[in-house]
Write a protein that holds these residues in place. Structure first.
Motif, mmCIF file in Angstrom:
data_model
loop_
_atom_site.group_PDB
_atom_site.id
_atom_site.type_symbol
_atom_site.label_atom_id
_atom_site.label_comp_id
_atom_site.label_asym_id
_atom_site.label_seq_id
_atom_site.Cartn_x
_atom_site.Cartn_y
_atom_site.Cartn_z
ATOM 1 N N LEU A 80 71.744 23.357 57.145
ATOM 2 C CA LEU A 80 70.474 22.668 56.899
ATOM 3 C C LEU A 80 70.395 21.370 57.703
ATOM 4 C CD1 LEU A 80 70.055 23.273 53.062
ATOM 5 C CD2 LEU A 80 68.927 24.455 54.959
ATOM 6 N N ALA A 81 71.527 20.701 57.858
ATOM 7 C CA ALA A 81 71.548 19.481 58.683
ATOM 8 C C ALA A 81 71.231 19.816 60.132
ATOM 9 C CB ALA A 81 72.913 18.806 58.576
ATOM 10 N N ALA A 82 71.738 20.951 60.616
ATOM 11 C CA ALA A 82 71.466 21.367 61.994
ATOM 12 C C ALA A 82 69.993 21.690 62.193
ATOM 13 C CB ALA A 82 72.327 22.570 62.354
ATOM 14 N N ILE A 83 69.369 22.303 61.191
ATOM 15 C CA ILE A 83 67.936 22.603 61.285
ATOM 16 C C ILE A 83 67.130 21.314 61.342
ATOM 17 C CG2 ILE A 83 65.959 23.595 60.064
ATOM 18 C CD1 ILE A 83 67.814 25.726 58.966
ATOM 19 N N GLU A 95 67.294 27.480 69.542
ATOM 20 C CA GLU A 95 68.199 26.383 69.198
ATOM 21 C C GLU A 95 68.747 26.469 67.773
ATOM 22 O OE1 GLU A 95 69.200 23.019 70.997
ATOM 23 O OE2 GLU A 95 69.374 24.925 72.028
ATOM 24 N N VAL A 96 67.930 26.981 66.848
ATOM 25 C CA VAL A 96 68.380 27.065 65.462
ATOM 26 C C VAL A 96 69.532 28.068 65.344
ATOM 27 C CG1 VAL A 96 67.695 27.748 63.132
ATOM 28 C CG2 VAL A 96 66.178 26.313 64.490
ATOM 29 N N GLY A 116 62.939 18.233 68.468
ATOM 30 C CA GLY A 116 61.762 18.887 69.040
ATOM 31 C C GLY A 116 62.071 19.794 70.214
ATOM 32 N N SER A 117 63.329 20.205 70.366
ATOM 33 C CA SER A 117 63.730 21.120 71.436
ATOM 34 C C SER A 117 64.204 22.409 70.784
ATOM 35 C CB SER A 117 64.860 20.496 72.266
ATOM 36 O OG SER A 117 65.326 21.397 73.245
ATOM 37 N N PHE A 118 63.475 23.513 71.027
ATOM 38 C CA PHE A 118 63.718 24.731 70.261
ATOM 39 C C PHE A 118 64.204 25.920 71.074
ATOM 40 C CE2 PHE A 118 60.619 22.230 67.875
ATOM 41 C CZ PHE A 118 61.266 22.139 66.647
ATOM 42 N N ASN A 123 71.789 22.540 71.935
ATOM 43 C CA ASN A 123 72.671 23.392 71.133
ATOM 44 C C ASN A 123 73.062 24.657 71.890
ATOM 45 O OD1 ASN A 123 73.418 22.321 68.543
ATOM 46 N ND2 ASN A 123 71.269 22.423 67.956
ATOM 47 N N THR A 124 72.084 25.247 72.578
ATOM 48 C CA THR A 124 72.368 26.449 73.357
ATOM 49 C C THR A 124 73.334 26.139 74.489
ATOM 50 O OG1 THR A 124 70.175 27.345 72.837
ATOM 51 C CG2 THR A 124 71.349 28.334 74.686
#
Length: 374
Positions: A27-30, A240-241, A37-39, A44-45
């Motif tokens: 949840l912290a990562a989300i 990213e999620v 704002g980078s999806f 992360n990717t």
């Protein structure tokens, strides 16, 4: 021996306990991803690709939308296309062969080894022709293919090798992590996998700068930079999620693999000396047990007994791909690949996941042994 409750259901897979242990980090990562704002193809990717490449032991890792795309993009990047043949196994999920057709080539099915259920190198050799362009070998259920012989065949005939590692993340062959031996490694992050995300996702690994560059281009519509396209590509990008949860789970992967191996060991000990044939272990590597797949006579009756006892199972695979309706035009007949065809009548996958309760393992074994002996 723990007390066994006769009516207690045993699920084939339970990911809820693992989720609860990771929930706070997830949840912290989300929240962090949303705030940034980078999806798509963000930090992360990029970090996941670096961490994944380091774990597997390759120069490059390219995140894509799913495991099927990772196979297809591998084949395209390696130059497989119309008029080519690609040798693969019929004892696998459909995507391993489907993507060969998607690339414009023809799948050629070789038989499997009864012990490992992976490609039989002798059968592969017998199917090499002037049209053969590549070999797609599948590390099935978490068992690493005998890559030494496969790579020798490929070198002799100048063939590309794609390792389908969808079910085998973290498995070792002669000290090397699968996905680091062939020209490319193809991974799926479907939630049921050894390393799974909370949706779809995939990865391609390679040592080749040229293959890395081309897959990065192909996964993003064939673009070399925004709005500049040099070939027809596709949209196959990891969000990213999902990259965030995979980074979290990658940090825990050694414990997760050890957890699967512990469950497998418990099964094997309890089933020893029975009519149940337990999974083989590789002589020169490690099995990561994405699935714990046994072989039993009268498999369908045994599976029904487990189902009646509310124990989840999976039948991987009920029919070899060479006998599927979609490949009827290739001309395979019953008896063409006997080891595969025999395996499809006997294989049954039992529940396995990290942290599976001991009383569940005991219950599965009790019902299974009663069924095979009765």
């Amino acid at each position: 021996m723990h007390a066994i409750t006769k009516t207690k259901p045993v699920p084939f897979l339970d990911l809820s306990a693992q989720y609860k242990s990771l929930e706070a980090e997830w949840l912290a990562a989300i929240r962090e991803t949303g705030a940034r704002g980078s999806f798509i193809l963000g930090p992360n990717t990029q970090a996941l690709e670096k961490e994944f490449a380091e774990y597997v032991g390759v120069k490059h890792a390219i995140a894509v939308a799913n495991g099927t795309d990772s196979l297809f993009l591998s084949l395209r990047a390696l130059g497989v296309g119309k008029g080519d043949e690609v040798v693969t196994t019929p004892f696998t999920f459909f995507a391993s062969a489907e993507t060969i057709d998607m690339a414009g080539a023809t799948p050629v099915f070789a038989d499997i080894l009864p012990g490992s259920l992976c490609l039989d190198p002798a059968s592969v050799r017998a199917r090499i022709t002037a049209k053969t362009k590549a070999i797609v070998t599948v590390h099935i259920f978490g068992y690493p293919t005998e890559m030494g012989e496969i790579m020798e065949i490929a070198k002799k005939h100048k063939l590309a090798v794609v390792e389908d590692c969808a079910q085998s993340f973290g498995a070792l062959h002669n000290g090397k992590v699968v996905g680091s031996i062939g020209d490319t490694g193809s991974f799926s992050f479907y939630p049921t996998k050894v390393l799974g995300c909370y949706g779809d996702g995939g990865m391609v690994t390679t040592h080749s700068d040229a293959v890395d560059e081309r897959i990065r281009r192909l996964r993003n519509h064939g673009a070399v930079k925004p709005f500049v396209h040099t070939e027809i590509g596709m949209n196959s990008r990891l969000d990213e999620v999902q990259a965030a949860v995979l980074r979290i789970k990658l940090r825990h992967i050694k414990d997760d693999i050890a957890g699967r191996q512990k469950v497998a060991q418990e099964y094997t000990q309890r089933l020893a000396g029975s009519p149940v044939k337990t999974p083989s272990l590789p002589k020169n590597g490690t099995h990561v047990f994405n699935l714990y797949t046994i072989r039993v006579p009268k498999r369908d009756a045994v599976r029904q007994a487990l189902t009646d006892a509310q124990i989840g199972t999976s039948q991987c695979y009920p029919q070899g791909l060479h006998l599927q309706e979609v490949y009827k035009h290739l001309g395979y007949k019953p008896g063409s690949l006997p080891a595969c065809e025999h395996a499809t009548t006997e294989t049954l996958s039992l529940p396995i996941y990290p942290g599976m309760p001991l009383d569940h393992i005991e219950r599965v074994c009790e019902v299974l042994l009663e069924a095979v002996r009765g």
